[in-house]
Design a protein around this motif. Structure first.
Motif, short mmCIF file in Angstrom:
data_model
loop_
_atom_site.label_atom_id
_atom_site.label_comp_id
_atom_site.label_asym_id
_atom_site.label_seq_id
_atom_site.Cartn_x
_atom_site.Cartn_y
_atom_site.Cartn_z
N ALA C 79 21.66 15.96 53.66
CA ALA C 79 22.66 16.35 54.27
C ALA C 79 22.59 16.43 55.80
CB ALA C 79 23.05 17.73 53.94
N HIS C 80 21.27 16.92 56.37
CA HIS C 80 21.34 16.95 57.87
C HIS C 80 20.00 16.15 58.15
CE1 HIS C 80 21.89 18.61 61.86
NE2 HIS C 80 20.50 18.73 61.89
N ALA C 81 20.06 15.26 59.14
CA ALA C 81 18.83 14.66 59.37
C ALA C 81 18.44 14.40 60.94
CB ALA C 81 18.64 13.27 58.50
N LEU C 82 19.18 14.97 61.71
CA LEU C 82 19.13 14.75 63.06
C LEU C 82 19.45 13.10 63.15
CD1 LEU C 82 16.10 16.97 63.66
CD2 LEU C 82 18.33 17.25 64.56
N ASP C 83 18.53 12.46 64.07
CA ASP C 83 18.81 11.14 64.02
C ASP C 83 17.73 10.22 63.45
OD1 ASP C 83 16.83 11.32 65.95
OD2 ASP C 83 17.91 10.05 67.39
N MET C 84 17.14 10.91 62.31
CA MET C 84 16.00 10.20 61.79
C MET C 84 16.62 9.01 60.83
SD MET C 84 13.14 13.23 60.98
CE MET C 84 14.32 14.56 60.22
N HIS C 85 15.83 8.16 60.43
CA HIS C 85 16.31 7.07 59.48
C HIS C 85 16.73 7.63 58.27
CE1 HIS C 85 14.96 4.36 62.65
NE2 HIS C 85 13.67 4.21 62.39
N THR C 86 17.62 7.12 57.75
CA THR C 86 18.17 7.62 56.23
C THR C 86 18.36 6.48 55.61
OG1 THR C 86 20.23 8.36 56.96
CG2 THR C 86 18.63 10.12 56.83
N ALA C 87 18.45 6.50 54.38
CA ALA C 87 18.90 5.41 53.61
C ALA C 87 20.45 5.36 53.71
CB ALA C 87 18.76 5.75 51.94
N VAL C 88 21.22 6.29 53.93
CA VAL C 88 22.52 5.97 53.81
C VAL C 88 23.13 5.64 55.50
CG1 VAL C 88 23.32 7.73 52.05
CG2 VAL C 88 22.78 8.72 54.33
N LYS C 89 22.02 6.06 56.24
CA LYS C 89 22.65 5.31 57.70
C LYS C 89 22.27 3.86 57.77
CE LYS C 89 20.84 7.38 61.57
NZ LYS C 89 19.91 7.79 62.61
N ALA C 90 21.21 3.45 56.84
CA ALA C 90 20.94 2.07 57.11
C ALA C 90 21.94 1.40 56.22
CB ALA C 90 19.62 1.84 56.34
N GLU C 91 22.47 1.90 55.18
CA GLU C 91 23.57 1.23 54.42
C GLU C 91 24.81 1.11 55.23
OE1 GLU C 91 24.96 -0.36 50.95
OE2 GLU C 91 22.93 0.00 51.67
N PHE C 92 25.13 2.31 56.07
CA PHE C 92 26.43 2.18 56.86
C PHE C 92 26.26 0.92 58.14
CE2 PHE C 92 28.41 3.39 60.83
CZ PHE C 92 29.73 3.41 60.46
N LEU C 93 24.97 1.24 58.82
CA LEU C 93 24.68 0.18 59.73
C LEU C 93 25.07 -1.22 59.01
CD1 LEU C 93 21.37 1.52 61.43
CD2 LEU C 93 23.83 1.38 62.71
N GLN C 94 24.30 -1.58 58.12
CA GLN C 94 24.54 -2.89 57.51
C GLN C 94 25.77 -3.26 57.19
OE1 GLN C 94 21.39 -5.05 56.78
NE2 GLN C 94 23.05 -6.25 56.72
N THR C 95 26.63 -2.40 56.56
CA THR C 95 27.93 -2.50 56.15
C THR C 95 28.97 -2.76 57.51
OG1 THR C 95 27.58 -1.01 54.38
CG2 THR C 95 29.85 -1.59 54.76
N PHE C 96 28.58 -1.71 58.54
CA PHE C 96 29.34 -2.00 59.82
C PHE C 96 29.16 -3.49 60.22
CE2 PHE C 96 30.97 -1.38 63.95
CZ PHE C 96 31.91 -0.53 63.93
N GLN C 97 27.69 -3.89 60.25
CA GLN C 97 27.60 -5.18 60.58
C GLN C 97 28.14 -6.21 59.93
OE1 GLN C 97 23.48 -6.20 61.77
NE2 GLN C 97 23.51 -7.46 59.99
N ASP C 98 28.02 -6.10 58.52
CA ASP C 98 28.43 -7.17 57.82
C ASP C 98 30.18 -7.10 57.54
OD1 ASP C 98 25.87 -7.70 57.58
OD2 ASP C 98 25.73 -7.05 55.41
N VAL C 99 30.64 -5.97 57.58
CA VAL C 99 31.99 -6.03 57.35
C VAL C 99 32.68 -6.07 58.62
CG1 VAL C 99 33.86 -4.63 56.38
CG2 VAL C 99 31.65 -4.81 55.08
N ILE C 100 32.45 -5.40 59.43
CA ILE C 100 33.42 -5.27 60.90
C ILE C 100 32.87 -6.29 61.71
CG2 ILE C 100 34.12 -3.46 62.65
CD1 ILE C 100 35.15 -2.92 59.99
N LEU C 101 31.67 -5.99 62.10
CA LEU C 101 31.16 -6.80 63.50
C LEU C 101 31.22 -8.56 63.39
CD1 LEU C 101 28.34 -4.75 64.93
CD2 LEU C 101 30.69 -4.72 65.54
N LYS C 102 30.34 -8.71 62.14
CA LYS C 102 30.14 -10.23 62.01
C LYS C 102 31.64 -11.13 61.88
CE LYS C 102 25.45 -10.87 60.85
NZ LYS C 102 24.37 -10.90 59.74
N PRO C 103 32.38 -10.58 60.97
CA PRO C 103 33.55 -11.31 60.70
C PRO C 103 34.33 -11.61 61.95
CG PRO C 103 33.45 -9.90 59.19
CD PRO C 103 32.35 -9.52 60.08
N ARG C 104 34.14 -10.53 63.15
CA ARG C 104 34.94 -10.53 64.29
C ARG C 104 34.27 -10.96 65.38
NH1 ARG C 104 36.20 -6.82 60.91
NH2 ARG C 104 38.48 -6.09 60.70
N GLY C 105 32.99 -11.51 65.21
CA GLY C 105 32.12 -12.31 66.21
C GLY C 105 31.48 -11.14 67.34
#
Lengths: 429, 429, 429, 429
Positions: C79-105
């Motif tokens: 629930a709380h991880a400071l800014d440590m690596h978490t699986a859900v953060k990885a998933e969010f980063l990946q998704t933001f990259q794939d769904v938002i950033l990449k298609p918009r260049g």
């Protein structure tokens, strides 16, 4: 008197700080000066179209002021008195009241600040904040109000602003009259003041110069000045006119705003107020705003006694009737005519300023510098102003005889002819 | 010269701002002054133990300076020259180098700032920030450095600080030497500078007065000053000594820090530097820090020509050999003896200051005011300082003859006797 | 689940600070919410045209996000991880990259700041200052960027600005697009930036909202935004778009600036980024400006793990293809039509905003308040914005079904009819 | 639940800003957590002696809070409500009043600020300035209060302070308790506040942490805290205790100041207030100072509804009677014993902190880092603090069973043995 015989010829380069400035352009050694002329130790003589940046509106070493000052010193008249009562201060106060305030229907208290224009501005800004309990002072693009940290915040020039290496605070910057083509600057001010969400905090004061000397001889229209004054009043702000450079007759009247139908809450004065070039500054305050406590704003040299002596003579001699004012008017018209001629050499030029506070935007700092350089080489001290030093400005003593003015103008016209004909020489500057 | 005959007797009350101050305590009208005496328009004569707050270290209207100044004016010597080269500036620079810097092994560039102490301080603070690229200046409790916004941030007095109605910035405040019983203030400074988490930002400068004049004649020990200088160096900060009030011989040597084994990076001077009470200020800068660009810090009255004339005479006359310095030393010892006697009347008193910059903390501002009031009524101008105006301070001209000093001391002793015997009269003040 | 049975009915009045606000207008007690509806503990149901000030663009308790979140919690997902690596953060980063950033260049680094929009803005402003070594941030009239001291300096609203009782610093205020009739605001910006004597310090950043939500739904033209971006680049400043309220689809595309031909250096996001109304904020930074050191800007709750879970679902569900975007477009057109109808009741009205971020300036805060009051009494939560709260704004969830939108519009039209017909009732507000 | 299967293994390095921090030290990927344990996606398990920097005082995923939260979400309990009234907020307010305030005889209004500690501090500082009309806040050496510009001014750490590239303002820094050997810091404060010429402006507030977590676990004595509180009152300043890290039981009682005989005017809370690690912050305000207008300090995520649910459970479960408090006391004594043992390996060590908020200054950041590295390699998450990261600090969940604590201590002792025996390995860090 002291002579230079003992001084090392390199003493300036060796001992004076790199902050020195005008001496770089005018690299001679001045010894004496009289009226409109400066004299060097090598016997050269220059017509002075700079006048101590308007600190010598009555010329150098006016005989009446000189006599009064010598009398005072000879009689062991007090030289330094902090802000104690002195006979000469009484005389100055009385004269300022009788000669300046009363005839103009003005009612100000006189505050003798430290004897620099910046100090008068600092006092004005502090006082406005104290009176209103607000912190924000609105100042304008291209304004120049001094370089001490309080005043510097109101000064526009980035070279000076960066000198302090500390972000400046307490000032909102808005466009001056005619700053942007097609934009009515008073409308911008009105809209921003009237909008509770504009991000411009309720102002303690709005401060302006009616003609921006350092900013490039930008002359505000009476309509603009009047509207600013009205907006200040409407929004509970004090209206400050910084008349340090434009005042003391430079624009044609004692105060630069006399014919604009405004009565500022605070007026700052310095430069020519002593008449003789001696350090002196003054902050004029409407009685209802005269709320500084004793010495709340203080300084060792507030109230320069020698300056009171010469200032009193200056007021009596030049402002007891309309003669001087009328002379300035005539010379101003002459100046306009000659500058128009001068300007003709520079395509795209702009006429700037008003009264004996006029100049020409010749298009670039390089061109303006080339003009001034030629002039200096031919016996005329003259300088530039403006954001890019692109304005050749004439700041002759108001007392300069017409024939001397004409001599200076002739040199300027020569310079214009030469410089405009040989643009390649400019690049070499 | 001008007389007061034409001035309304109420002109000060009617026209001068409420900011006026000393005139309230010394409510007479001075006309002339000579040596250690002030004279009024009613023919009264006062011994001056205030000396323009140390601006008149050589007394009033010194004959040699006076003669030189009259000669200069008579010859139409230039009065105002912005910062152009003038013969009298060359002479001053040469003299300052030969008489002051060389014999002391010092190597400073001279920057002529606007002619107020505050302006010299503003220049010093700006320069230190520019040199270091840092914003923070460390100043000390009870310090006084002027009231323009940059300098005011370094000034401790709350009455002055509140005058601006804008939070002051860029200064961290730390305790001065001996500020708190049992606390070594240099330890506090050292700890805070050495701790990356102290919250004290890396300083551009550490600035102090070796004796705090306005702050109550607090004299720092040489050990403290030396350690502060060393800590400044260690932490990459410039060391600024504000010698505006303590300099020019007031503590016994030309610079107040001469016998402390320190060489500040920047020294500010004003007050007595002109010798004659004329407005003049100076910022001394080590060559490696002389990085202001031309006119980056400027001002119309920088380089007061009249002041250069008198300042040159003052340096040559008083500092060419040890005579004057030795006289000050003797007078200082006399002053200590007499103040000890004076202090004896006030239980719990504290002796303050050093050299000719001494006073007595008499316990309360009321007592000190009562002493000064008695003195003034008996022909002696003397003032107080300190956070609560509790210090009776002696700032006699350094040139005051011993017999005049003794006369002043006698009045002070009378005052002490009267005031200490009748404490109820104090409450009535 | 917790119930209210034990809570004192006066507990809010008795224990919650006077700073509470929306609850004064909507004085009921909400318990649950679904899609476009809010439900109270008394069983009342409201259509939500406020959507947590655009924090609930996907409506309340979206079933997919809800399921993912319950799964995560059920599985003891961190629930709380400071800014440590978490699986859900990885998933969010990946998704933001794939769904938002990449298609918009687009190519941004993601900085998870403290989970408030103001914190994202503080980070952006600090970073721009660090990158450029400059202190000045240019912000615009009527801008709203948060109320912590750094962000507040950029916020225009005087009510909020005065809340801090400390002058705000580091920001220059200039007019937003179409702020003053007849003035091209980009010209003002260009002139001031291009003039070394304007008094506007070289900017670290220029920051704007493409639609000013709190400022009254002022929508900048693409031309203005583009020119501001170009001027920022030309003058060495970072271009920051604060997309906290206008982003996440509110204007029709994921980023509000997508169709404007600009690529900001920094983008701030918050509000709907978590999808579920959970606290989360994001500062997007071009790689070349990603120069904060580890934890240089930090905070305990940076990286809200629960929010990562729902945010990932939101991105995948709504932004993987054009479907949602097209729906918003259609609803926006409907909104424009209905608001035009609504506006017709108010003479002198102005249509404001764009996309699902529209409203009507009905002429006064009183009128707007009367409209909102009527709506609330008839089952519709809707609010105002603007300098004088004069804009009735529609911030419905983007997922609101057309029939629910129409129901809300119908209520608004009723309100318009009633309020415009009985202006005397408004004065009573 | 979301899995990591789709995420690029380099996604953090590629997409997360350089500002990321803890993840560099603990370079694994956490998925779930329970009680005192953190679990990675590779099946590794760590004892948590960091507890989200004291945000997880009740451990991870407490079953009762978890159940309540799942119930709330399942029932479509409102997730985001701005600051509208909700049933769960009522419940939290009631519980906080009944369980926390009443038994302690305290009477505060609760202000839900943006859900970060920094935001609670910003609100506190703004409010104190508004209440007093003064701008100055006194903060202490080594204090940490957040990194948004208002709070950052009060934070001591230079790394964070420099992050903003804008001089911070409005704060005077004074030495914390026992900051300098032989100096009574309360004496320094008293002297400076009592001296009108000290240069310390009359304070709006004095703000401190009773134990400085980030600053190195410096624990103030009750005498110091009490005297600061009294001095604040005497000088018209508000007394603010920032209990964000030290509160919620960390030092042994709910508030860290309970046994010190002080009642602060304002208390800031965050971190463990939600109980579950969810973002939430709180500013407690004495009624007489509750003068913010509606939304004067606002923020979208003020009042995190999910956090209210878990916070209510936490308060009821742990603070309804003395059981938990007594357990903390016992564990604290155990911690002291074990840390004393641990410290024995480091000559010149210093024991730091109190309660479950203790650590050991092991002499250098390198040594401390080596200890933590060893621990992490052996299954224990533990961190450092202090100006040079020289303090190994234990921030275990307060609910950690004794046997788990002992296991962690055992690892620490191993680390101490290894690291102290092989100082050369430290240099390699």
């Amino acid at each position: 008197m002291t002579t230079v015989s003992t001084a090392d010829p390199h003493i300036f380069a060796n001992r004076e700080s790199e902050a020195r400035s005008y001496c770089r352009t005018f690299d001679v050694r001045f010894t004496k000066a009289k009226g409109s002329y400066l004299h060097t130790d090598e016997g050269d003589k220059y017509i002075d179209f700079l006048a101590g940046c308007s600190s010598l509106n009555y010329g150098h070493n006016d005989d009446d002021m000189k006599a009064a000052l010598i009398d005072h010193i000879t009689a062991d008249g007090i030289a330094h008195a902090l802000d104690m009562h002195t006979a000469v201060k009484a005389e100055f106060l009385q004269t300022f009241q009788d000669v300046i305030l009363k005839p103009r229907g003005l009612d100000y208290q006189l505050m003798f600040t430290g004897p620099t224009g910046a100090n008068a501005v600092e006092a004005a800004m502090k006082l406005a904040r104290k009176v209103t309990g607000r912190h924000n002072v609105i100042a304008f693009t291209n304004g120049f109000h001094g370089v001490t940290m309080g005043a510097l915040a109101a000064t526009g020039n980035s070279y000076h602003r960066e000198g302090g290496a500390l972000p400046l605070q307490g000032v909102t910057r808005l466009p001056y009259d005619n700053y942007i083509d097609g934009v009515n600057s008073a409308d911008v001010l009105e809209k921003m003041l009237g909008d509770a969400s504009s991000g411009v905090d309720a102002p303690a004061a709005i401060m302006l110069e009616t003609v921006q000397g350092e900013g490039g001889l930008n002359a505000a229209s009476p309509e603009f000045v009047k509207r600013v004054g009205e907006l200040a009043k409407k929004h509970g702000a004090l209206f400050i006119i910084d008349d340090i450079q434009a005042g003391c007759g430079r624009t044609g009247t004692f105060f630069s705003f006399e014919e604009m139908g405004v009565t500022p809450d605070i007026v700052t004065m310095a430069k020519s107020i002593s008449g003789f070039g001696l350090p002196m500054a003054l902050t004029l305050i409407k009685s209802e705003h005269d709320v500084f406590g004793p010495a709340e704003h203080n300084g060792t040299f507030r109230g320069n006694t020698h300056a009171f002596v010469t200032a009193t003579v200056a007021l009596k001699k030049f402002w007891s009737d309309d003669t001087f004012q009328n002379e300035i008017k005539e010379k101003s018209e002459l100046l306009t005519r000659r500058l128009t001629e001068f300007a003709g050499y520079f395509p795209g030029h702009k006429m700037k300023g008003r009264g004996m506070f006029q100049g020409v935007d010749v298009g670039s700092g390089e061109t303006a510098a080339a003009v001034c350089k030629y002039c200096f080489e031919h016996g005329l001290v003259i300088e530039t102003s403006g954001p890019n030093d692109e304005v050749v400005k004439v700041l002759a003593p108001l007392t300069t005889p017409v024939e001397v003015l004409e001599q200076g103008f002739a040199t300027m016209l020569d310079a214009a002819r030469i410089v405009s004909a040989a643009p390649e020489t400019i690049a070499a500057e």
